[in-house]
Design a protein around this motif. Structure first.
Motif, mmCIF file in Angstrom:
data_model
loop_
_atom_site.group_PDB
_atom_site.id
_atom_site.type_symbol
_atom_site.label_atom_id
_atom_site.label_comp_id
_atom_site.label_asym_id
_atom_site.label_seq_id
_atom_site.Cartn_x
_atom_site.Cartn_y
_atom_site.Cartn_z
ATOM 1 N N GLU A 102 0.699 -1.182 -0.026
ATOM 2 C CA GLU A 102 -0.108 0.135 0.147
ATOM 3 C C GLU A 102 0.873 1.323 -0.022
ATOM 4 O OE1 GLU A 102 -2.649 -0.217 3.211
ATOM 5 O OE2 GLU A 102 -3.672 -1.825 2.513
ATOM 6 N N ASP A 103 1.922 1.287 0.815
ATOM 7 C CA ASP A 103 2.792 2.301 0.833
ATOM 8 C C ASP A 103 3.661 2.652 -0.368
ATOM 9 O OD1 ASP A 103 1.996 3.273 3.201
ATOM 10 O OD2 ASP A 103 3.209 1.973 4.501
ATOM 11 N N ILE A 104 3.874 1.624 -1.188
ATOM 12 C CA ILE A 104 4.563 1.387 -2.407
ATOM 13 C C ILE A 104 3.762 2.159 -3.517
ATOM 14 C CG2 ILE A 104 5.450 0.182 -4.497
ATOM 15 C CD1 ILE A 104 6.692 -1.807 -2.597
ATOM 16 N N ILE A 105 2.376 1.920 -3.545
ATOM 17 C CA ILE A 105 1.407 2.604 -4.177
ATOM 18 C C ILE A 105 1.349 3.962 -3.726
ATOM 19 C CG2 ILE A 105 -1.005 2.850 -4.640
ATOM 20 C CD1 ILE A 105 0.045 0.507 -5.946
ATOM 21 N N THR A 106 1.406 4.393 -2.832
ATOM 22 C CA THR A 106 1.357 5.927 -2.252
ATOM 23 C C THR A 106 2.764 6.580 -2.824
ATOM 24 O OG1 THR A 106 0.220 5.365 -0.279
ATOM 25 C CG2 THR A 106 1.551 7.323 -0.079
ATOM 26 N N ALA A 107 3.819 5.806 -2.766
ATOM 27 C CA ALA A 107 5.029 6.503 -3.393
ATOM 28 C C ALA A 107 4.931 6.703 -4.713
ATOM 29 C CB ALA A 107 6.199 5.465 -2.872
ATOM 30 N N LEU A 108 4.196 5.732 -5.612
ATOM 31 C CA LEU A 108 4.085 6.007 -6.901
ATOM 32 C C LEU A 108 3.116 7.007 -7.265
ATOM 33 C CD1 LEU A 108 3.611 2.282 -8.243
ATOM 34 C CD2 LEU A 108 5.555 3.998 -8.720
ATOM 35 N N ASN A 109 2.076 7.358 -6.427
ATOM 36 C CA ASN A 109 1.372 8.633 -6.487
ATOM 37 C C ASN A 109 2.079 9.875 -6.656
ATOM 38 O OD1 ASN A 109 -1.760 8.348 -6.766
ATOM 39 N ND2 ASN A 109 -1.457 6.983 -5.010
ATOM 40 N N GLY A 110 3.304 10.064 -6.243
ATOM 41 C CA GLY A 110 4.052 11.093 -6.482
ATOM 42 C C GLY A 110 4.745 11.059 -7.776
ATOM 43 N N ALA A 111 4.333 10.299 -8.817
ATOM 44 C CA ALA A 111 5.015 10.627 -10.107
ATOM 45 C C ALA A 111 4.459 11.866 -10.794
ATOM 46 C CB ALA A 111 4.207 9.495 -10.944
ATOM 47 N N THR A 112 5.418 12.516 -11.507
ATOM 48 C CA THR A 112 5.175 13.588 -12.108
ATOM 49 C C THR A 112 4.855 13.573 -13.579
ATOM 50 O OG1 THR A 112 7.635 13.798 -12.571
ATOM 51 C CG2 THR A 112 6.961 14.976 -10.526
ATOM 52 N N GLN A 113 5.226 12.418 -14.097
ATOM 53 C CA GLN A 113 4.683 12.123 -15.541
ATOM 54 C C GLN A 113 3.099 11.578 -15.468
ATOM 55 O OE1 GLN A 113 8.422 11.195 -18.156
ATOM 56 N NE2 GLN A 113 8.052 9.547 -16.900
ATOM 57 N N THR A 114 2.326 12.075 -16.129
ATOM 58 C CA THR A 114 0.747 11.687 -16.194
ATOM 59 C C THR A 114 0.293 11.392 -17.492
ATOM 60 O OG1 THR A 114 0.056 14.189 -16.215
ATOM 61 C CG2 THR A 114 0.352 12.956 -13.958
ATOM 62 N N SER A 115 -0.539 10.649 -17.838
ATOM 63 C CA SER A 115 -1.368 10.343 -18.824
ATOM 64 C C SER A 115 -2.647 10.799 -18.876
ATOM 65 C CB SER A 115 -0.979 8.884 -19.363
ATOM 66 O OG SER A 115 -1.922 8.542 -20.509
#
Length: 269
Positions: A120-133
């Motif tokens: 769950e916390d790995i998913i939270t970290a991925l939410n910080g991505a700056t590239q979006t589609s």
């Protein structure tokens, strides 16, 4: 005759080894991260890591001219160490009855509980991505648009994390262009991948909402394991039970946001 006591049967050190042994394998998304154990035993709950920016491609240098110099830019990321913990209570009767393996079951469930929290916390970290589609995550066209966002030509494995509903829709849209998990075989990055489309391995997760997803290259994340799993036990002499708790200190963070493309939930609506 020496009496066998429950304290002899429930050995926290043995249980700690059992919990630690398979914990990393049970963390489903750990193959997408570089797991770092170098800080185990080091003090501090706030970790600061360096990160470096790309200096750009090399250029032609005519004979006798100076090689152009670029400043090596650097940034830093600061993350706080988290502690995930869970406990179980085992009755004397369960241990001494001889039926099943309550201690093994306790270790397995403690592993699973902690692994799910780390995921769950790995998913939270991925939410910080700056590239979006803004593409539709349910279509091959939307997947291709997300792939095209990566500003490189590296032939690295790609993994798409999506909800089960979006995975099914994407598989239907791909039709015959879908490779099954059996065909992908040993090349699977994450266990549980249902197959491959456009060279992207598809992984379903109920931790994601419909329309939400991440296209990830291996090494996008770092998972710092600050300390191995610790297991402790305590007797309840009134109820004649033994309480066993396990905890893991860790810090997942987005190490290279150039290796992640994030789908927004609204884009899949």
């Amino acid at each position: 005759m020496t009496q066998t006591k429950l304290a002899d049967l429930i050995n926290p050190e043995v249980l700690a080894d059992m919990v630690s042994f398979e914990l990393q394998e049970k963390i489903r998304f750990s193959p997408l991260a570089n797991v770092d154990t170098t800080l185990q035993g080091q003090p501090g709950s706030i970790l600061k890591f360096p990160a470096f920016t790309y200096i750009g491609d090399a250029v032609d240098v005519p004979e006798g001219t100076a090689i152009p110099l670029d400043k090596l830019g650097s940034t830093s990321k600061q993350v706080e160490v988290k502690k995930a913990g869970k406990g179980v209570e085992i009755t004397d009767e369960a241990v001494l009855s001889g039926y099943g393996d309550p201690l093994g079951e306790a270790a397995s469930q403690l592993q699973l509980a902690i692994a799910n929290k780390v995921d769950e916390d790995i998913i939270t970290a991925l939410n910080g991505a700056t590239q979006t589609s803004d593409g539709d995550i349910k279509t091959v066209e939307g997947l291709q648009a997300a792939i095209d966002i990566f500003d490189d030509e590296d032939d690295e494995p790609l993994t798409l994390l999506v909800s089960p509903a979006d995975a099914s829709a994407l598989r239907t849209d791909a039709n015959t262009n879908f490779l099954s998990a059996t065909e992908v075989g040993a090349n699977r990055v994450v266990n549980g991948s249902i197959g491959e489309i456009l060279g992207v391995q598809i992984v379903r997760s109920r931790k994601l909402e419909e329309g939400e997803g991440f296209l990830v290259k291996s090494g996008a994340l770092k998972l710092v394991m600050k300390r191995g799993a610790q297991v402790e036990s305590e007797r309840n002499i009134v109820n004649k039970t033994t309480v066993v708790t396990a905890d893991q200190h860790y810090a997942p963070y987005l190490y290279n946001d150039a290796k992640v493309v994030k789908f927004e939930a609204a884009s899949g609506a």
